[in-house]
Enzyme design. Structure first.
Site, PDB file in Angstrom:
ATOM      1  N   ASP A  35       0.820  -1.211   0.000  1.00  0.00           N
ATOM      2  CA  ASP A  35       0.000   0.000   0.000  1.00  0.00           C
ATOM      3  C   ASP A  35       0.855   1.263   0.000  1.00  0.00           C
ATOM      4  O   ASP A  35       0.491   2.261  -0.617  1.00  0.00           O
ATOM      5  CB  ASP A  35      -0.912  -0.020   1.242  1.00  0.00           C
ATOM      6  CG  ASP A  35      -1.929   1.104   1.230  1.00  0.00           C
ATOM      7  OD1 ASP A  35      -2.598   1.271   0.194  1.00  0.00           O
ATOM      8  OD2 ASP A  35      -2.048   1.826   2.238  1.00  0.00           O
ATOM      9  N   HIS A  95       4.971   4.717  -2.670  1.00  0.00           N
ATOM     10  CA  HIS A  95       5.179   6.074  -2.152  1.00  0.00           C
ATOM     11  C   HIS A  95       6.545   6.233  -1.470  1.00  0.00           C
ATOM     12  O   HIS A  95       7.279   7.181  -1.733  1.00  0.00           O
ATOM     13  CB  HIS A  95       4.099   6.434  -1.131  1.00  0.00           C
ATOM     14  CG  HIS A  95       2.700   6.331  -1.654  1.00  0.00           C
ATOM     15  ND1 HIS A  95       2.369   6.596  -2.956  1.00  0.00           N
ATOM     16  CD2 HIS A  95       1.534   5.998  -1.036  1.00  0.00           C
ATOM     17  CE1 HIS A  95       1.054   6.436  -3.121  1.00  0.00           C
ATOM     18  NE2 HIS A  95       0.535   6.065  -1.976  1.00  0.00           N
TER      19      HIS A  95
HETATM   20  C1  BG6 Z   1      -2.769   5.816  -0.413  1.00  0.00           C
HETATM   21  C2  BG6 Z   1      -2.890   4.596   0.446  1.00  0.00           C
HETATM   22  O1  BG6 Z   1      -2.070   5.529  -1.587  1.00  0.00           O
HETATM   23  O2  BG6 Z   1      -2.080   6.825   0.305  1.00  0.00           O
HETATM   24  C3  BG6 Z   1      -3.627   4.936   1.732  1.00  0.00           C
HETATM   25  O3  BG6 Z   1      -3.593   3.589  -0.249  1.00  0.00           O
HETATM   26  C4  BG6 Z   1      -2.990   6.095   2.427  1.00  0.00           C
HETATM   27  O4  BG6 Z   1      -3.668   3.812   2.608  1.00  0.00           O
HETATM   28  C5  BG6 Z   1      -2.763   7.254   1.460  1.00  0.00           C
HETATM   29  O5  BG6 Z   1      -3.845   6.497   3.472  1.00  0.00           O
HETATM   30  C6  BG6 Z   1      -1.934   8.352   2.094  1.00  0.00           C
HETATM   31  O6  BG6 Z   1      -1.889   9.445   1.223  1.00  0.00           O
HETATM   32  P1  BG6 Z   1      -1.769  10.917   1.751  1.00  0.00           P
HETATM   33  O7  BG6 Z   1      -1.622  11.752   0.542  1.00  0.00           O
HETATM   34  O8  BG6 Z   1      -3.016  11.204   2.531  1.00  0.00           O
HETATM   35  O9  BG6 Z   1      -0.566  10.923   2.646  1.00  0.00           O
END
Ligand code: BG6
Length: 483
Positions: free
Chosen positions: A219, A224
């Site tokens: 995830d 990320h």
């Molecule tokens: C998403 C995940 O890609 O990124 C989520 O699937 C997570 O689980 C989210 O909560 C976090 O993104 P941001 O931009 O809110 O930090």
């Protein structure tokens, strides 16, 4: 010029409502959408245009651009209806200025493009955005890449990682490569270790079904977090464009030191949140198995084997149900070689740190030592802060809006190329295999609302380091356990 149509698969889902529609609305409000654009939502739920518009909930001037078609995207027979509807909405035969957005469960990522091909909808000029995780492991990512390559040209495929759409993530490039003073220090000679954190203070919300099969690694980490590693570690491309930038990203992934048996055992800590106070444990969430061993927290030490980074550990972590939501990169510089001011009542000078705050409180902080005013020579750490709030008239834009606009303009720079996806999975694959083969490998429980397993702190302590936690942990260690 043919009319622009964005076709959203998974239009009745959470991502469409929470992220895509607000992004489209902000582009529309700022007059950054193509004239007469059309959005066609596609999903199984039986909405009409009207009920779909009401569900999305924007004013009429925007809503009149929204349309809806109820079909089952996993079945081939509905795709002719998509084509008919597109012809009717655009008034064109074989409209081709199309952008497909796959906001569906990942299980449909391989099926939809094949149906698009059979229905002849993969026309030149079309683009497709696919959400993450792209693949489940190396093999499935390769298979998906092959499917996409049999339907579209690579330049039509946009694998989205919304972290790259964040202004503060893009700014890492400007900070490093548009300033002369940081880059000479940006290497193993001056940097002791790098810490990257992306944690959240909420659980998995309504996404138990998806999260059970994904876990924190798929995830957040494989996409990320590793993307943030790439931005921090990459070499400056000679020119800045989609190919040169993405070449450098791939080089970072190819330089990741393969995980050894020792790394798998000692440099990866996985955890799962347990009930605490009014907060549910992960295993109590809907659609989660009572004995689930899915990780909601990961901390890892990784290495990059190249001239710039050899020997510099990168500590990365992510977790759900942490005390706060924060994403930041902390560059820990080496200490001074000699502690001139240290004495009986003078503490050691602390090493410099550069904190890149991706969110919230977006900004950059440089921490340095200062002589405390007054007698003697005590030193203390202070900081120089830049906050995006200082740019009052320039709001930090929305990541999805930026990326959708780039895609409309055929700019793939901030999207992940097929080789990068595979290189990243190649690095994490041994860990996935290890957990699969050894389900009994430690999974540590941490009470919801704390900073994760204590073992992750121990992993940092090996390097005389500890995680930078912006607020306090719970101190009752009895609540931590091996699951
Ligand atoms: C998403 C995940 O890609 O990124 C989520 O699937 C997570 O689980 C989210 O909560 C976090 O993104 P941001 O931009 O809110 O930090």
């Amino acid at each position: 010029m043919s009319k622009f149509v964005m076709i959203i698969f998974g239009a009745s889902g959470d991502l469409t409502k929470r992220k895509l529609m607000p992004a489209l609305f902000s582009l529309y409000r700022e007059k950054r959408m193509p004239d007469d654009f059309i959005v066609l939502g596609v999903a199984r739920s039986t909405y009409t245009d009207e009920t779909f518009r009401t569900r999305i909930g924007y004013d009429d001037t925007f809503s009149r651009h929204l349309h809806y078609l109820s079909i089952d995207p996993s079945k081939a027979d509905g795709y002719a209806q998509i084509d008919q509807r597109l012809e009717q909405l655009t008034g064109e035969t074989k409209p081709a200025n199309l952008l497909f957005y796959l906001a569906t469960p990942p299980s449909l990522y391989g099926i939809i493009p094949q149906h698009l091909k059979r229905a002849g909808l993969n026309r030149p000029g079309t683009r497709i955005i696919v959400e993450k995780p792209f693949g489940y492991d190396l093999q499935s990512a390769q298979e998906l890449n092959n499917i996409y390559a049999s339907v579209f040209e690579e330049h039509q495929i946009y694998r989205i990682d919304h972290f790259l759409g964040k202004e503060t993530a893009q700014n890492i490039l400007a900070f490093r490569f548009a300033n002369g003073i940081f880059e000479p220090l940006w290497n193993r000679n001056y940097i002791d270790y790098v810490e990257i954190t992306a944690v959240e203070n909420m659980g998995i919300e309504e996404r138990g079904g998806y999260y059970e099969g994904a876990g924190a690694l798929r995830d957040m980490v494989q996409n990320h977090l590793i993307q943030l590693v790439a931005l921090t570690a990459m070499e400056p491309p000679a020119k800045f464009n989609a190919e040169t930038f993405r070449n450098e990203v791939v080089k970072v992934y190819d330089s990741l030191r393969p995980l050894t048996e020792e790394d798998l055992n000692e440099h990866v800590v996985r955890g799962q949140y347990t009930a605490s106070g009014s907060r549910k444990g992960y295993r109590e969430e809907d659609n989660v198995a009572a004995e689930s061993r899915t990780e909601t927290y990961i901390a890892m030490k990784i290495g990059i084997e190249n001239w710039r980074w050899s020997g510099v550990p990168f500590y990365i972590r992510t977790g759900k149900q942490m005390p706060t939501k924060v994403t930041e990169i902390v560059i820990h510089f080496r200490s001074t070689p000699h502690q001139m001011f240290h004495g009986e009542d003078t503490p050691y000078a602390r090493a410099n740190q550069l904190v890149i705050r991706i969110q919230p409180h977006e900004g950059i902080v440089l921490k340095f030592e200062l002589k405390e005013p007054g007698g003697g020579f005590k030193v203390k750490q202070v900081s120089m802060d830049f906050s995006y709030d200082q740019l009052r008239d320039v709001p930090v834009g929305d990541a999805y809006a930026r990326l959708i606009e780039d895609c409309i303009q055929n700019d793939a720079t901030l999207f992940t190329r097929s080789d990068a996806i595979e290189a990243s999975w190649r690095f994490f694959d041994p860990l996935l295999k290890y957990w699969k083969e050894k389900p009994e490998a430690p999974l540590y429980g941490y009470p919801a609302g704390t900073w994760g397993p204590l073992e992750s702190e121990a992993m940092m302590n090996e390097h005389n380091a500890s995680w930078t936690n912006p607020c306090k942990n719970l101190t009752n260690t009895d609540q931590y356990c091996e699951l």
